[in-house]
Design an enzyme around this catalytic site. Structure first.
Site, PDB file in Angstrom:
ATOM      1  N   GLU A  60       0.867  -1.179   0.000  1.00 58.52           N
ATOM      2  CA  GLU A  60       0.000   0.000   0.000  1.00 58.52           C
ATOM      3  C   GLU A  60       0.904   1.230   0.000  1.00 58.52           C
ATOM      4  O   GLU A  60       1.783   1.346   0.864  1.00 58.52           O
ATOM      5  CB  GLU A  60      -0.900   0.000   1.225  1.00 58.52           C
ATOM      6  CG  GLU A  60      -1.916   1.128   1.222  1.00 58.52           C
ATOM      7  CD  GLU A  60      -2.849   1.091   2.424  1.00 58.52           C
ATOM      8  OE1 GLU A  60      -3.691   2.000   2.536  1.00 58.52           O
ATOM      9  OE2 GLU A  60      -2.725   0.164   3.249  1.00 58.52           O
ATOM     10  N   ARG A 284       4.820 -13.048   9.588  1.00 63.65           N
ATOM     11  CA  ARG A 284       5.480 -11.792   9.251  1.00 63.65           C
ATOM     12  C   ARG A 284       6.736 -11.639  10.109  1.00 63.65           C
ATOM     13  O   ARG A 284       6.899 -12.287  11.135  1.00 63.65           O
ATOM     14  CB  ARG A 284       4.534 -10.614   9.461  1.00 63.65           C
ATOM     15  CG  ARG A 284       4.213 -10.325  10.911  1.00 63.65           C
ATOM     16  CD  ARG A 284       3.077  -9.321  11.054  1.00 63.65           C
ATOM     17  NE  ARG A 284       3.352  -8.123  10.285  1.00 63.65           N
ATOM     18  CZ  ARG A 284       2.455  -7.161  10.090  1.00 63.65           C
ATOM     19  NH1 ARG A 284       1.229  -7.292  10.577  1.00 63.65           N
ATOM     20  NH2 ARG A 284       2.758  -6.079   9.418  1.00 63.65           N
ATOM     21  N   LYS A 294       3.388   0.895  10.097  1.00 66.57           N
ATOM     22  CA  LYS A 294       3.563   2.123   9.320  1.00 66.57           C
ATOM     23  C   LYS A 294       3.000   3.325  10.067  1.00 66.57           C
ATOM     24  O   LYS A 294       3.532   4.435   9.982  1.00 66.57           O
ATOM     25  CB  LYS A 294       2.875   1.989   7.957  1.00 66.57           C
ATOM     26  CG  LYS A 294       3.665   1.228   6.917  1.00 66.57           C
ATOM     27  CD  LYS A 294       2.957   1.335   5.583  1.00 66.57           C
ATOM     28  CE  LYS A 294       3.675   0.536   4.508  1.00 66.57           C
ATOM     29  NZ  LYS A 294       2.949   0.613   3.214  1.00 66.57           N
TER      30      LYS A 294
END
Length: 582
Positions: A60, A284, A294
């Site tokens: 993104e 992850r 983020k």
């Protein structure tokens, strides 16, 4: 020089033996659950028989990539490469409120720097907005989607629990009415939150992602590219469609999407004439002493805790690059942490280990003094200058030698001198001898104090010890580095440490900024280096002998602003005690 060449060959042989052992161990570990699944799917009779493996990396564009993304990049691009397949780069630009084209360019730059290429396969989720809208109408016509007028707060309130189903009074409204309202939503006739398009699945499902999830929502923020749209697809709806339209065979996601996989499959099963990719989840990457969110990284930038997204303390790829990490070291790190289905916290020390391995083999050596103190050799002729050849890297004979000057006045590290030495301190103190790297043995004869600070050390050199060997065979217990004062170069050195004190700052979700290590950056402005350092280039790395690995800063280190700045990448393993700066 002959002795140095012998040492360099021995060093290279030892490193080659170590690397061969590591490579053989890694060859045995090339199988994991993702590899096994791909092999099964590509085999005769498999789901993808006759097809080429096709993956994608779909970030993104609302921030810069970090080390966690590097793992995902490595998995998608490297696995495709190993199976003779291809990997797409796709921007997941379904949320216009946070996206920026600068982030898009930054993402491209980071991936190319890591050594991967998507060739001509660059896509955006917004490329498919019209088709997604047509598929949404198809689902409405099949009775599998409806326009719901519950506000987000009302949807949450009516979500139900494990013993009671969710509710929506609009679930059974006529298809024609939902189609009409969907069109009006698209045309911008309603405000955000007034209406959504929801999938009609199962309000009593034990997986809450399947309780009639939202497929489209209204947003008043204009998309930076697809500007005509007033409604935007959710990730859960857009993701499988994008994969299908690009003919992706295997869609790798992080573990939090495991509970979303039934919805991923539901979308694909209920839309006609599109391919059916397989979603596979992996754990992850979580790294100690930093944050990966983020949102949190953005807070660090906005609150000016750090100097932008590329601050060398940040876990971003651009930050690691500015710090001095190499693409090879990051790829090696991603390879060696492996692929798992279990979340875990990787120690930051292992990332440091990977860059240390890389630079130990490849970085040229140079002498630099971080906290200089003057060393005067009292019995050395005043205007005399001698030249010495010194190896650039024992591990790489092809890097050759450089010539350095030696004279009466030198600089040494302040920490290499003590007036009253501690036990097992073998460096300079009154009456003790040390070897000055590659030149002579010197004996401390005294020191000078001004304002309660030692400003100069005096020593005598042994003229018969040229090259560092004593003629009578007496043992010299310590070798220290030095810089010739007359032609030294002034540089500024930034000593970086871990940004957070706590091993897992993510645990405190609200007050993580309070855990900032206030000593994560120390600036040393009066350092002295060999004059060859002025020919260095931005992002060029060196081993500062006995101190660690350092990289010339690409952002602030220019002749134009009159500074040469080096960033500490990682320390060396210390034989005595850890230096307070490295």
């Amino acid at each position: 020089m002959i002795q140095s060449l012998i040492y360099s060959k021995i060093g290279r042989f030892i490193m080659d033996q170590k690397n061969n052992k590591v490579n053989k161990l890694e060859e045995k570990k090339t199988s994991n659950f993702i590899y096994d699944c791909i092999k099964k799917d590509l085999a005769v009779g498999g789901r993808c028989e006759g097809k080429k493996l096709h993956t994608r990396f779909p970030p993104e564009p609302n921030g810069h990539l970090h080390i966690g993304h590097a793992k995902a990049i490595y998995i998608n691009f490297k696995i495709a490469e190993e199976f003779g397949g291809i990997c797409n780069l796709r921007m997941d630009d379904t949320n216009p409120s946070k996206e920026d084209e600068d982030f898009v360019e930054g993402i491209k730059r980071d991936i190319r720097w890591l050594g991967f290429d998507w060739e001509d396969r660059f896509f955006r989720a917004s490329d498919y907005f019209q088709k997604m809208y047509e598929f949404a109408k198809e689902l409405v016509n099949k009775g599998l989607a409806y326009v719901c007028e519950l506000t987000p707060e009302q949807v949450k309130k009516n979500r139900g629990d494990l013993s009671s189903p969710a509710k929506s009074p609009f679930r059974d409204r006529p298809k024609t009415k939902s189609l009409e309202l969907l069109k009006r939503m698209k045309n911008g006739e309603f405000k955000p939150g007034e209406m959504t398009l929801r999938a009609k699945i199962d309000l009593a499902s034990g997986n809450f992602n399947m309780r009639d999830p939202v497929l489209y929502r209204i947003m008043d923020k204009k998309h930076h590219i697809a500007r005509k749209w007033h409604i935007y697809p959710t990730y859960d709806y857009a993701h499988p469609i994008e994969d299908a339209l690009e003919d992706i065979t295997h869609s790798f996601c992080s573990l939090e999407f495991e509970d979303h996989r039934p919805l991923y499959n539901w979308v694909l099963e209920n839309i006609d004439k599109i391919s059916k990719p397989k979603q596979i989840e992996f754990a992850r990457l979580s790294l100690s002493h930093t944050v990966m969110s983020k949102r949190k990284l953005s807070q660090l930038v906005e609150k000016k805790v750090v100097d932008g997204w590329d601050d060398p303390r940040m876990p971003t790829i651009s930050g690691l690059r500015r710090r001095g990490y190499t693409p090879a070291s990051i790829r090696n790190f991603c390879k060696r942490i492996g692929i798992s289905k279990v979340n875990s916290l990787v120690d930051h020390a292992f990332l440091e280990h990977c860059i240390r391995e890389d630079l130990n083999m490849n970085a040229k050596r140079i002498m630099t003094v971080l906290e200089p103190i003057k060393l005067t050799i009292t019995n050395y002729q005043k205007n005399k200058i001698e030249k010495f050849e010194i190896e650039n890297n024992l591990n790489k004979p092809e890097d050759g030698f450089r010539t350095i000057n030696f004279s009466k006045h030198l600089y040494i590290e302040k920490d290499d001198f003590m007036t009253n030495p501690e036990k097992r301190f073998f460096r300079l103190f009154p009456g003790n001898e040390v070897r000055l790297k590659s030149t002579y043995v010197v004996k401390c004869t005294g020191y000078k104090v001004k304002n309660a600070k030692i400003i100069e050390v005096f020593a005598e050199y042994d003229p018969e010890s040229r090259g560092g060997k004593t003629k009578d065979g007496r043992k010299i217990k310590s070798t220290i580095h030095w810089v010739n004062a007359a032609d030294s170069e002034n540089i500024e050195v930034h000593i970086y440490e871990k940004l957070f004190k706590n091993k897992n700052p993510e645990e405190d979700r609200k007050n993580f900024i309070q855990d900032i290590n206030k000593r994560s950056l120390i600036i040393l402005k009066e350092c002295k280096a060999e004059n060859i350092i002025k020919t260095s280039k931005p992002e060029e790395s060196f081993q500062f002998l006995r101190l660690g690995y350092f990289c010339r800063d690409k952002k602030n280190s220019t002749r134009k602003i009159g500074k040469i700045i080096f960033n500490k990448i990682v320390s060396l393993k210390d034989s005595y005690k850890k230096n307070k700066f490295v």
